[in-house]
Scaffold this motif. Structure first.
Motif, PDB file in Angstrom:
ATOM      1  N   ASN A 229       0.809  -1.219   0.000  1.00 60.05           N
ATOM      2  CA  ASN A 229       0.000   0.000   0.000  1.00 60.05           C
ATOM      3  C   ASN A 229       0.847   1.276   0.000  1.00 60.05           C
ATOM      4  OD1 ASN A 229      -2.283  -1.636   0.193  1.00 60.05           O
ATOM      5  ND2 ASN A 229      -2.327  -1.528   2.418  1.00 60.05           N
ATOM      6  N   GLN A 230       0.334   2.291  -0.676  1.00 55.39           N
ATOM      7  CA  GLN A 230       0.870   3.655  -0.660  1.00 55.39           C
ATOM      8  C   GLN A 230       2.351   3.703  -1.025  1.00 55.39           C
ATOM      9  OE1 GLN A 230       2.269   6.325   1.862  1.00 55.39           O
ATOM     10  NE2 GLN A 230       1.285   7.970   0.719  1.00 55.39           N
ATOM     11  N   VAL A 231       2.670   3.085  -2.151  1.00 58.67           N
ATOM     12  CA  VAL A 231       4.031   3.118  -2.704  1.00 58.67           C
ATOM     13  C   VAL A 231       4.049   4.065  -3.901  1.00 58.67           C
ATOM     14  CG1 VAL A 231       5.817   1.783  -3.906  1.00 58.67           C
ATOM     15  CG2 VAL A 231       4.648   0.810  -1.911  1.00 58.67           C
ATOM     16  N   TRP A 232       5.077   4.912  -3.968  1.00 54.05           N
ATOM     17  CA  TRP A 232       5.273   5.829  -5.087  1.00 54.05           C
ATOM     18  C   TRP A 232       6.369   5.248  -5.973  1.00 54.05           C
ATOM     19  CZ3 TRP A 232       7.694  11.350  -4.160  1.00 54.05           C
ATOM     20  CH2 TRP A 232       7.903  11.978  -5.401  1.00 54.05           C
ATOM     21  N   VAL A 233       6.015   4.933  -7.235  1.00 55.91           N
ATOM     22  CA  VAL A 233       6.968   4.384  -8.194  1.00 55.91           C
ATOM     23  C   VAL A 233       7.318   5.482  -9.186  1.00 55.91           C
ATOM     24  CG1 VAL A 233       7.435   2.571  -9.884  1.00 55.91           C
ATOM     25  CG2 VAL A 233       5.942   2.098  -7.924  1.00 55.91           C
ATOM     26  N   GLY A 234       8.593   5.877  -9.213  1.00 53.02           N
ATOM     27  CA  GLY A 234       9.033   7.030  -9.983  1.00 53.02           C
ATOM     28  C   GLY A 234       9.232   6.759 -11.461  1.00 53.02           C
ATOM     29  N   TYR A 235       9.509   7.832 -12.175  1.00 59.17           N
ATOM     30  CA  TYR A 235       9.640   7.850 -13.635  1.00 59.17           C
ATOM     31  C   TYR A 235      10.615   6.789 -14.152  1.00 59.17           C
ATOM     32  CZ  TYR A 235      10.975   9.980 -18.173  1.00 59.17           C
ATOM     33  OH  TYR A 235      11.249  10.225 -19.491  1.00 59.17           O
ATOM     34  N   ARG A 236      10.144   6.029 -15.131  1.00 55.05           N
ATOM     35  CA  ARG A 236      10.934   5.005 -15.827  1.00 55.05           C
ATOM     36  C   ARG A 236      11.514   3.939 -14.903  1.00 55.05           C
ATOM     37  NH1 ARG A 236      14.126   7.499 -21.111  1.00 55.05           N
ATOM     38  NH2 ARG A 236      12.235   7.959 -22.299  1.00 55.05           N
ATOM     39  N   ALA A 237      10.841   3.631 -13.841  1.00 50.65           N
ATOM     40  CA  ALA A 237      11.255   2.507 -13.000  1.00 50.65           C
ATOM     41  C   ALA A 237      10.824   1.197 -13.659  1.00 50.65           C
ATOM     42  CB  ALA A 237      10.646   2.626 -11.609  1.00 50.65           C
ATOM     43  N   THR A 238      11.600   0.147 -13.421  1.00 47.73           N
ATOM     44  CA  THR A 238      11.289  -1.188 -13.929  1.00 47.73           C
ATOM     45  C   THR A 238      11.260  -2.165 -12.763  1.00 47.73           C
ATOM     46  OG1 THR A 238      12.356  -0.722 -16.054  1.00 47.73           O
ATOM     47  CG2 THR A 238      12.000  -3.029 -15.487  1.00 47.73           C
ATOM     48  N   LEU A 239      10.118  -2.814 -12.568  1.00 50.08           N
ATOM     49  CA  LEU A 239       9.959  -3.819 -11.518  1.00 50.08           C
ATOM     50  C   LEU A 239       9.893  -5.181 -12.178  1.00 50.08           C
ATOM     51  CD1 LEU A 239       7.237  -2.062  -9.293  1.00 50.08           C
ATOM     52  CD2 LEU A 239       9.719  -1.738  -9.306  1.00 50.08           C
ATOM     53  N   LEU A 240      10.849  -6.045 -11.845  1.00 54.15           N
ATOM     54  CA  LEU A 240      10.964  -7.365 -12.441  1.00 54.15           C
ATOM     55  C   LEU A 240      10.430  -8.432 -11.497  1.00 54.15           C
ATOM     56  CD1 LEU A 240      14.585  -6.934 -13.844  1.00 54.15           C
ATOM     57  CD2 LEU A 240      12.431  -6.610 -15.078  1.00 54.15           C
ATOM     58  N   GLY A 241      10.234  -9.634 -12.033  1.00 56.32           N
ATOM     59  CA  GLY A 241       9.723 -10.747 -11.242  1.00 56.32           C
ATOM     60  C   GLY A 241      10.510 -10.953  -9.964  1.00 56.32           C
ATOM     61  N   GLY A 242       9.806 -11.117  -8.851  1.00 52.11           N
ATOM     62  CA  GLY A 242      10.441 -11.288  -7.548  1.00 52.11           C
ATOM     63  C   GLY A 242      10.452 -10.028  -6.713  1.00 52.11           C
ATOM     64  N   THR A 243      10.103  -8.890  -7.307  1.00 56.35           N
ATOM     65  CA  THR A 243      10.099  -7.621  -6.580  1.00 56.35           C
ATOM     66  C   THR A 243       9.025  -7.605  -5.497  1.00 56.35           C
ATOM     67  OG1 THR A 243      10.922  -6.365  -8.480  1.00 56.35           O
ATOM     68  CG2 THR A 243       9.721  -5.126  -6.798  1.00 56.35           C
ATOM     69  N   HIS A 244       9.396  -7.073  -4.331  1.00 52.65           N
ATOM     70  CA  HIS A 244       8.439  -6.843  -3.238  1.00 52.65           C
ATOM     71  C   HIS A 244       8.811  -5.506  -2.596  1.00 52.65           C
ATOM     72  CE1 HIS A 244       5.800  -8.678   0.134  1.00 52.65           C
ATOM     73  NE2 HIS A 244       5.823  -7.353   0.260  1.00 52.65           N
ATOM     74  N   ILE A 245       7.907  -4.529  -2.733  1.00 56.06           N
ATOM     75  CA  ILE A 245       8.150  -3.189  -2.198  1.00 56.06           C
ATOM     76  C   ILE A 245       7.213  -2.965  -1.013  1.00 56.06           C
ATOM     77  CG2 ILE A 245       8.249  -0.725  -2.685  1.00 56.06           C
ATOM     78  CD1 ILE A 245      10.171  -2.366  -4.385  1.00 56.06           C
ATOM     79  N   GLY A 246       7.772  -2.608   0.131  1.00 54.09           N
ATOM     80  CA  GLY A 246       6.998  -2.454   1.353  1.00 54.09           C
ATOM     81  C   GLY A 246       6.139  -1.197   1.382  1.00 54.09           C
ATOM     82  N   THR A 247       5.200  -1.179   2.309  1.00 56.35           N
ATOM     83  CA  THR A 247       4.237  -0.090   2.467  1.00 56.35           C
ATOM     84  C   THR A 247       4.935   1.266   2.647  1.00 56.35           C
ATOM     85  OG1 THR A 247       2.571  -1.547   3.414  1.00 56.35           O
ATOM     86  CG2 THR A 247       2.393   0.792   3.968  1.00 56.35           C
ATOM     87  N   GLY A 248       4.374   2.285   1.982  1.00 57.75           N
ATOM     88  CA  GLY A 248       4.850   3.649   2.160  1.00 57.75           C
ATOM     89  C   GLY A 248       6.201   3.957   1.565  1.00 57.75           C
ATOM     90  N   SER A 249       6.733   3.068   0.765  1.00 60.70           N
ATOM     91  CA  SER A 249       8.081   3.249   0.222  1.00 60.70           C
ATOM     92  C   SER A 249       8.058   4.035  -1.089  1.00 60.70           C
ATOM     93  CB  SER A 249       8.758   1.901   0.016  1.00 60.70           C
ATOM     94  OG  SER A 249       9.048   1.295   1.266  1.00 60.70           O
ATOM     95  N   ILE A 250       9.260   4.421  -1.529  1.00 58.83           N
ATOM     96  CA  ILE A 250       9.427   5.206  -2.742  1.00 58.83           C
ATOM     97  C   ILE A 250      10.440   4.498  -3.646  1.00 58.83           C
ATOM     98  CG2 ILE A 250      10.166   7.421  -3.706  1.00 58.83           C
ATOM     99  CD1 ILE A 250       9.500   8.652  -0.930  1.00 58.83           C
ATOM    100  N   VAL A 251      10.078   4.322  -4.917  1.00 56.39           N
ATOM    101  CA  VAL A 251      10.975   3.735  -5.913  1.00 56.39           C
ATOM    102  C   VAL A 251      11.451   4.875  -6.810  1.00 56.39           C
ATOM    103  CG1 VAL A 251      11.214   2.051  -7.773  1.00 56.39           C
ATOM    104  CG2 VAL A 251       9.702   1.565  -5.815  1.00 56.39           C
ATOM    105  N   GLY A 252      12.733   5.186  -6.786  1.00 58.61           N
ATOM    106  CA  GLY A 252      13.262   6.359  -7.463  1.00 58.61           C
ATOM    107  C   GLY A 252      13.293   6.253  -8.975  1.00 58.61           C
TER     108      GLY A 252
END
Length: 306
Positions: A229-252
């Protein structure tokens, strides 16, 4: 569309991956009398997929026949088409007969309201809320896929491509500027209140198989992508198989990852690493505002997840 009724014989030509992907849907429309492929010209093989094989010289002698081409690349189809220029045989592409790989749009789903479920003949299933946006495109290449679209989803551009037995859940209040998701034999979840920028790629599987050269065992099986929940994924990010991003986090911006990260962290880089801990964020735009404290923001949804 091609008038199939005018032909006595229909032949499938170029029997590879696209044939395997489309043959089930095609069988509901026509019956292929023969199959042909250059790789069989010097082979003794008599049948493929329980359909008789015909060689090119025999094929050219057929009367009132249609050749249906399966290769995806136009350059390959053009070479094959030249083989039949001096014959009476007509040639078409598979997608002159079939609708393009089971495309379902947000507009199509809106047209089903007040019904909020969609099924197709290959057990592909969509469950959606009445607030579904029009500009979503869902492509079903295979069977047994499931998509859930929650309430109040905001989308500028979203395309989801399904192979076989994929799952995708977009929870309530997800906001997407521009994203492409490719899912097969695995699942994607975007948690409540997630915000995706533009140029986002999410892939639960690689496009092709990779094996260990010694054991011949697969080394790149599909894996789930989980964005809490409530994750911000930034411009041109790539999430590949196996990715797990925790709550409230930011992907640059420009991040590439297939790793696990905890709650309230900012990650960046390729491969991604934690660049700051104990973060939270607000949707208030820095184009218009210059907040110094979270309490000053219009959007304080981060407090819900802390």
């Amino acid at each position: 569309m091609v008038d199939l009724e005018k032909y006595d014989i229909i032949v499938g030509y170029g029997i590879g991956q696209n044939y395997e992907q489309t043959k089930q849907r095609l069988r509901n429309i026509i019956e292929l009398r023969y199959l042909a492929d250059k790789k069989w010209e010097t082979s003794s093989l008599k049948k493929y997929d329980n359909i008789p094989i015909i060689r090119l010289e025999e094929l050219k002698k057929l009367k009132n026949a249609l050749v249906v081409l399966f290769p995806e690349f136009a350059s390959v189809r053009e070479v094959i088409t030249r083989e039949f220029e001096s014959t009476e045989i007509d040639v078409c592409y598979i997608y002159d007969i079939l609708p393009l790989e089971g495309l379902v749009t947000g507009q199509d789903l809106i047209a089903l309201l007040p019904k909020t479920e969609y099924w197709d003949e290959f057990q592909n299933h969509i469950v959606f809320d009445k607030t579904i946006p029009a500009n979503i495109k869902v492509h079903f290449y295979g069977e047994g896929n499931f998509l859930k679209i929650g309430k109040n989803i905001s989308v500028e551009y979203l395309e989801i491509y399904f192979g076989n037995r994929g799952g995708c859940v977009l929870e309530n209040d997800v906001s997407i500027q521009q994203a492409v998701c490719r899912i097969s034999e695995s699942a994607l979840r975007l948690g409540e209140g997630c915000m995706l920028s533009s140029g986002i790629m999410i892939l639960t599987h690689d496009e092709h198989h990779i094996f260990d050269s010694r054991t011949h065992n697969r080394v790149n099986c599909a894996k789930d992508v989980i964005v809490e929940n409530q994750v911000w994924v930034g411009y041109r990010a790539t999430l590949l198989g196996g990715t797990h991003i925790g709550t409230g986090s930011i992907v640059g911006t420009g991040t590439v990852t297939s790793s696990h990260f905890g709650d309230h962290v900012a990650i960046g880089g390729c491969p991604a690493k934690i660049i700051r801990e104990n973060v939270c964020w607000s949707k208030d735009s820095t184009w218009y505002f210059d907040r110094t404290r979270l309490e000053e923001c219009i959007d304080q949804s981060a407090l819900k997840y802390m």
